[in-house]
Design a protein around this motif. Structure first.
Motif, PDB file in Angstrom:
ATOM      1  N   ARG A 309       0.814  -1.220   0.000  1.00  0.00           N
ATOM      2  CA  ARG A 309       0.000   0.000   0.000  1.00  0.00           C
ATOM      3  C   ARG A 309       0.845   1.266   0.000  1.00  0.00           C
ATOM      4  N   LYS A 311       3.487   3.971   2.086  1.00  0.00           N
ATOM      5  CA  LYS A 311       3.923   4.403   3.413  1.00  0.00           C
ATOM      6  C   LYS A 311       2.801   5.149   4.132  1.00  0.00           C
ATOM      7  N   ASN A 312       2.758   5.007   5.444  1.00  0.00           N
ATOM      8  CA  ASN A 312       1.872   5.812   6.270  1.00  0.00           C
ATOM      9  C   ASN A 312       2.275   7.274   6.111  1.00  0.00           C
ATOM     10  N   GLY A 317       5.684   4.583   8.246  1.00  0.00           N
ATOM     11  CA  GLY A 317       5.769   3.133   8.317  1.00  0.00           C
ATOM     12  C   GLY A 317       5.383   2.467   7.004  1.00  0.00           C
ATOM     13  N   GLU A 318       5.987   1.310   6.735  1.00  0.00           N
ATOM     14  CA  GLU A 318       5.659   0.545   5.531  1.00  0.00           C
ATOM     15  C   GLU A 318       4.286  -0.102   5.704  1.00  0.00           C
ATOM     16  N   ALA A 319       3.399   0.111   4.729  1.00  0.00           N
ATOM     17  CA  ALA A 319       2.015  -0.329   4.863  1.00  0.00           C
ATOM     18  C   ALA A 319       1.657  -1.364   3.798  1.00  0.00           C
ATOM     19  N   TYR A 321      -1.575  -4.621   2.844  1.00  0.00           N
ATOM     20  CA  TYR A 321      -2.934  -5.064   3.130  1.00  0.00           C
ATOM     21  C   TYR A 321      -2.939  -6.572   3.236  1.00  0.00           C
ATOM     22  N   ASN A 326      -5.272  -3.667   7.421  1.00  0.00           N
ATOM     23  CA  ASN A 326      -4.010  -3.025   7.095  1.00  0.00           C
ATOM     24  C   ASN A 326      -2.938  -3.600   8.013  1.00  0.00           C
ATOM     25  N   GLU A 328       0.980  -2.843   9.096  1.00  0.00           N
ATOM     26  CA  GLU A 328       1.997  -1.794   8.986  1.00  0.00           C
ATOM     27  C   GLU A 328       3.190  -2.129   9.869  1.00  0.00           C
ATOM     28  N   GLY A 330       6.417  -0.141  11.571  1.00  0.00           N
ATOM     29  CA  GLY A 330       7.027   1.149  11.835  1.00  0.00           C
ATOM     30  C   GLY A 330       7.861   1.110  13.088  1.00  0.00           C
TER      31      GLY A 330
END
Length: 495
Positions: A309, A311-312, A317-319, A321, A326, A328, A330
């Protein structure tokens, strides 16, 4: 060649995920979070929540916090309806919008646990009548694909038909007319009605409706007495929150949202108290109050990151699905979460820290607002760092303003004034007639004197434009708000 390319992309994504898991520092366990820090974070959370209500960021909200197998915070703030005295408490029922998705993923996990369906069950076996636009994806599509939003369905497909009053069965039938936005399993496209089909199909072997299955497999076993997937149940509650939007700078309860068609994806209504029980089950990996209700493997599947998805936008943070969740990674470690929003006036968020067995849910009765994310992020900073960083509520409010402000301004600019230069209108008789395409069905344009009335779907209205042929009559009509997926043009088929 395209299939191999997509597989290579998926392989690269999974390698990237493994690298993230290896490189990220491990967060503190639940036992190492000092009790005094938890107490201080909860006290500050209460003050922050009171503050966002006092400054008008939202009319009302409710919060639940779980640590281990215990609900450690449960409160309501503000009012159910702006300008009225009734207050929000832990038992006020809110429409939770897309927070319904991880709730529904838990229901399906219960079905998988009981052997009724599998995450890899094919939709063609569970619900043979369902079709995508192409035969190969139709034959291979699974429950997992639909809960991971990787079917190829464009994100808004079906939402437009819901807006004009079609019911769930008819919307799902008409998805076969929607061209894919990506190759099968290659792209992430968040689809309300794709996930709805995944949930409905998983429940088919029971012979019961999705709503009944959700009650039997989740709401009733957890004592979630105020939770439902039916709008008719929601409106029976006297203690319910109204939806709010900004009108002339003030919150107003003017719009209703009837989400039954997409109940698994957006139609759940619930309370902070009930959702806290659900968080206990998820954080307990399928165990609730000492009793296993869902097998660990069936529930674990929902938190495996499948689609990238990005980054937040606030934490960086790496996001990813998973299945209705979700996922994530971080600086506070792994997070399982999901947000919900109705443009008619609802916001919600769940955020779980599985390593700490800690979760927070925030439900609010207004849109747009970044309050749920802002409060949850602030609580995490207080818990893990012992101090607040930047103003997270403002940061998330700015994100929402950036997302929706330009769209609102563009809509006003488009529809508040006639087009310029305007084409001269012909007589009403030039446009009156019956128009049709497979996806939308009939659109009837009728003349009343020199005025025109458009009837489309069971209910619906929109700005329209006509293509006028050499005979002076309209040959086609394009309905703007149904044209997201280029399916809003209907050809004249009769007068």
């Amino acid at each position: 060649m395209r299939v191999f390319t997509n597989r290579n992309h998926l392989r690269w994504r999974m390698l990237a995920f493994i690298a993230i898991m290896v490189l990220l520092p491990k967060a503190a366990s639940a036992d190492t979070i000092p009790p005094d820090r938890i107490a201080a974070a909860l006290a500050k959370l209460k003050l922050l929540a009171e503050g966002v209500v006092a400054d008008g960021s939202v009319p009302g909200l409710a919060i639940g916090v779980v640590h281990g197998d215990e609900v450690i915070f449960l409160r309501g703030f503000g009012h159910r309806e702006a300008g009225k005295p009734e207050i929000v408490d832990a038992d006020t029922v809110f429409q939770i919008a897309s927070l319904s998705k991880p709730v529904s993923a838990t229901v399906v996990a219960a079905l998988v646990s009981d052997g009724i369906a599998s995450w890899d069950s094919k939709i063609a076996d569970l619900d043979p009548a369902f079709r995508l636009a192409q035969p190969y994806p139709t034959s291979e599509l699974t429950v997992r694909d639909l809960f991971a939003h990787r079917s190829g369905l464009p994100g808004t497909a079906g939402d437009d038909l819901e807006d004009i009053g079609y019911d769930r069965a008819e919307i799902l039938r008409r998805l076969r007319f929607v061209s894919p936005s990506s190759s099968f399993r290659a792209g992430y496209s968040y689809s309300n009605f794709g996930l709805t089909e995944g949930a409905v199909a998983a429940a088919k072997p029971t012979g019961k409706s999705w709503e009944e299955v959700a009650e039997e497999k989740l709401y009733r076993p957890l004592g979630m007495a105020s939770t439902t997937s039916r709008h008719s149940d929601f409106i029976k509650h006297a203690n319910r929150a109204e939806l709010h939007v900004k009108i002339d700078g003030a919150w107003a309860a003017k719009v209703q949202r009837y989400p039954d068609a997409q109940a698994p994806a957006g139609g759940v209504s619930s309370t902070a108290r009930d959702l806290s029980q659900w968080m206990r089950l998820v954080l307990g990996n399928g165990v609730y109050a000492g009793k296993r209700l869902i097998t660990a493997d069936a529930l674990d599947q929902t938190h495996i990151p499948l689609m990238v998805r990005g980054k937040n936008p606030v934490s960086g943070g790496e996001a990813f699905y998973g299945l209705g969740w979700n996922v994530e990674f971080g600086r506070h470690g792994p997070i399982w979460g999901h947000a919900g929003a109705f443009s008619a006036g609802a916001r919600s968020l769940v955020m779980l820290f599985p390593e700490e067995k800690l979760g927070i849910v925030v439900i609010a009765n207004a849109f747009p607002t970044g309050v749920p994310e802002g409060l949850s992020d602030s609580f995490a900073d207080l818990l893990f760092d012992g101090t607040l960083g930047k103003d997270k509520v403002k940061a998330w409010d700015d994100i929402y303003a950036g997302m929706f402000g330009p769209a609102i301004a563009a809509a006003k600019a488009t529809y508040a004034a006639p087009p310029s230069p305007a084409s001269p209108a012909g007589p009403a008789s030039a446009y009156a007639g019956r128009y049709f395409n497979d996806f939308i069905g009939d659109a009837i344009v009728s003349g009343e004197g020199e005025a025109l009335v458009l009837q489309v779907g069971p209910a619906g209205a929109s700005a329209v434009s006509f293509a006028v042929g050499p005979d002076g009559k309209a040959s086609a009509v394009t309905i703007d708000f149904l044209n997201d997926n280029h399916l809003g043009t209907l050809q004249r088929v009769g007068d």
